[in-house]
Design an enzyme around this catalytic site. Structure first.
Site, short mmCIF file in Angstrom:
data_model
loop_
_atom_site.label_atom_id
_atom_site.label_comp_id
_atom_site.label_asym_id
_atom_site.label_seq_id
_atom_site.Cartn_x
_atom_site.Cartn_y
_atom_site.Cartn_z
N HIS A 87 -1.32 -27.33 11.79
CA HIS A 87 0.13 -27.28 11.65
C HIS A 87 0.77 -26.30 12.62
CE1 HIS A 87 -0.16 -29.06 7.32
NE2 HIS A 87 -0.56 -29.88 8.27
N ASP A 142 -1.96 -34.74 6.49
CA ASP A 142 -1.48 -33.46 6.99
C ASP A 142 -0.98 -33.67 8.41
OD1 ASP A 142 -3.84 -33.71 8.41
OD2 ASP A 142 -4.70 -31.80 7.79
#
Length: 257
Positions: A87, A142
């Site tokens: 991320h 994700d």
């Protein structure tokens, strides 16, 4: 694995997958690319996100999830740390103040699909396949995929793709607007690098403002105000002055000396 970060003129080439492991995500490379994007050299005008070998990125090594926490650490904490590193890369790709071009050949699955959607422009090979892949191993997505995909194709279509683990081949991905163009597989790297070089030689600050505006997620009033501010800045900087002068003089602008 080859070097994660290299330079070709004003283009920063970044690779986060390992061809020796069938294109799986290499987290050392992920961290190296993130650091390079956050400390971007001032003469870089574009980023090229590419894979090595047959595939762009086939996602994280599933074995990581099977062995995470084997040393006694909590498995949730271990997996959350890995997701956090991915991320950080996604944030860096979105926030870097230059265009990001993805050269997508073969599979872009799991985190690989997330990275394609985090790029500004994707050049796909004819044999490319996008696949969420998460539900196939009992996981949720994700890499920002649940945020980027609905905004690209609409919520209903995104739910269908994510919940059914639907594979999108190159022409379908093109029709949905997930990639910008489809070329023969052996032309992907050349086409993507050429595009990145053209962008890198363009009006860097204006492109940065454009990228920021397109990525904004506010209401229309806020967007109109932001556009007014950005174009007022653009017209008074060196790029804007050169662009206007070139237009009036009927010549090609020279944004980069």
């Amino acid at each position: 694995m080859t070097a994660a970060v290299t330079r070709t003129g004003r283009v920063l080439r970044c690779v986060v997958s390992d061809a020796a492991r069938h294109g799986t995500l290499d987290f050392d490379a992920v961290c190296a690319v993130t650091a390079a994007l956050r400390a971007l050299e001032p003469d870089v005008g574009a980023v090229l996100l590419a894979g090595e070998g047959a595939h762009f990125c086939t996602g994280a090594d599933v074995g990581i999830f099977a062995t995470a926490g084997a040393d006694g650490a909590d498995i949730r904490s271990s997996v959350r740390e890995l997701a956090g590193e991915l991320h950080d890369l996604v944030r860096a790709l979105v926030e870097v103040p230059v265009p990001v071009v993805a050269a997508v050949r073969g599979w872009a699955a799991g985190a690989g699909m997330s990275l394609v959607l985090a790029a500004d422009i994707a050049v796909a090979g004819a044999s490319m396949g996008l696949r969420p892949a998460y539900s196939a191993i009992g996981l949720s997505p994700d890499g920002g995929l649940t945020w980027t995909l609905p905004r690209a194709v609409g919520a209903a279509r995104a739910r269908h793709i994510l919940l059914t683990d639907r594979v999108l081949l190159a022409e379908e991905a093109l029709a949905m607007g997930l990639v910008a163009t489809v070329v023969p597989d052996d032309q992907v790297d050349t086409e993507a690098l050429g595009l990145a070089q053209r962008l890198a030689d363009g009006p860097t600050r204006a492109l940065s403002r454009t990228k920021r505006l397109v990525r904004a997620d506010g209401d229309l009033d806020a967007q109109l105000d932001a556009e007014a501010d950005a174009i007022a800045e653009s017209v008074t900087d060196a790029e804007g002055r050169e662009g206007v002068a070139a237009f009036r003089e009927r010549r090609a602008p020279r944004f980069v000396e």
